[in-house]
Design a protein around this motif. Structure first.
Motif, mmCIF file in Angstrom:
data_model
loop_
_atom_site.group_PDB
_atom_site.id
_atom_site.type_symbol
_atom_site.label_atom_id
_atom_site.label_comp_id
_atom_site.label_asym_id
_atom_site.label_seq_id
_atom_site.Cartn_x
_atom_site.Cartn_y
_atom_site.Cartn_z
ATOM 1 N N TYR A 1 -8.503 2.679 -5.968
ATOM 2 C CA TYR A 1 -8.136 4.006 -5.493
ATOM 3 C C TYR A 1 -8.471 5.097 -6.514
ATOM 4 O O TYR A 1 -8.323 6.278 -6.237
ATOM 5 N N GLN B 1 0.386 9.623 -5.303
ATOM 6 C CA GLN B 1 0.412 10.911 -4.624
ATOM 7 C C GLN B 1 0.306 12.095 -5.573
ATOM 8 O O GLN B 1 -0.053 13.198 -5.173
ATOM 9 N N PHE C 1 0.349 4.096 -2.705
ATOM 10 C CA PHE C 1 0.060 5.474 -2.306
ATOM 11 C C PHE C 1 1.154 6.433 -2.767
ATOM 12 O O PHE C 1 0.876 7.569 -3.150
ATOM 13 N N LYS D 1 0.834 -1.208 0.000
ATOM 14 C CA LYS D 1 0.000 0.000 0.000
ATOM 15 C C LYS D 1 0.866 1.255 0.000
ATOM 16 O O LYS D 1 0.511 2.254 -0.619
#
Length: 194
Positions: free
Chosen positions: A119, A33, A29, A25
């Motif tokens: 996401y 970003q 992430f 993760k």
């Protein structure tokens, strides 16, 4: 096993057709970003196959500037195109998230792209959270208006009580009507703008 060795073995397993490698993760992430990368992955997810890098860059620029592809200015397109070309797409390609043929200007989803899909979507929960945040911001703004009217009203009545010459000469009924009128105006504006 060191992180470098693990990355090398993971890369070799991908090259041998093993697409079961799970990114951490933190890695996901980190790669997400940047809004441009998220937009690029979202665009690729919406397409059925390979796309031209120019089309991808135009759509990302349109989303960034909250406009349509047709309404984009030349400098808006160029700024996004250059950043995608030089930085974002090569980074995603190096991680096997996309397949980017820089010389031909062709981009398609890579073997690990599916791991980013959850996401990239605004599901009902996320949109509810965004709506709640917008409502809170809106109510904070109106609360600020009410607070200012309250402070002005208190100041006016304090000036009457202290016999400040101009204000204390006004009839108390007029000052009361002005105070009620201010609250009625703000309440009406709040109701009308909802």
């Amino acid at each position: 096993m060191s992180a470098t060795t693990q990355t090398l073995s993971d890369k070799s397993s991908l090259e041998n057709g093993d697409e079961s490698y799970e990114l951490s993760k933190d890695k996901i992430f980190h790669l997400l970003q940047t809004q441009r990368r998220r937009y690029a992955l979202r665009y690729l997810k919406e397409q059925d196959g390979p796309v031209e890098m120019r089309d991808l860059a135009e759509q990302v620029a349109a989303w960034e500037n909250d406009t349509t592809v047709q309404a984009l200015a030349s400098n808006e397109r160029q700024r996004v195109y250059i950043a995608l070309y030089q930085s974002h797409l090569p980074k995603l390609d190096n991680e096997d998230i996309i397949d980017y043929n820089q010389s031909r200007g062709i981009v398609k989803r890579g073997p690990l792209a599916d791991q980013f899909d959850p996401y990239l979507e605004l599901n009902d929960t996320t949109s509810d959270e965004l709506s709640d945040t917008e409502d809170k911001i809106d109510s904070d703004r109106w609360f600020r208006y009410y607070r200012w009217v309250t402070a002005m009203s208190a100041g006016t009545f304090a000036a009457v009580w202290l016999n400040v010459p101009i204000i204390s000469s006004a009839p108390i009924q007029t000052l009361g009507a002005m105070t009620v009128g201010l609250y009625a105006f703000i309440s009406s504006a709040q109701f009308a703008l909802r």
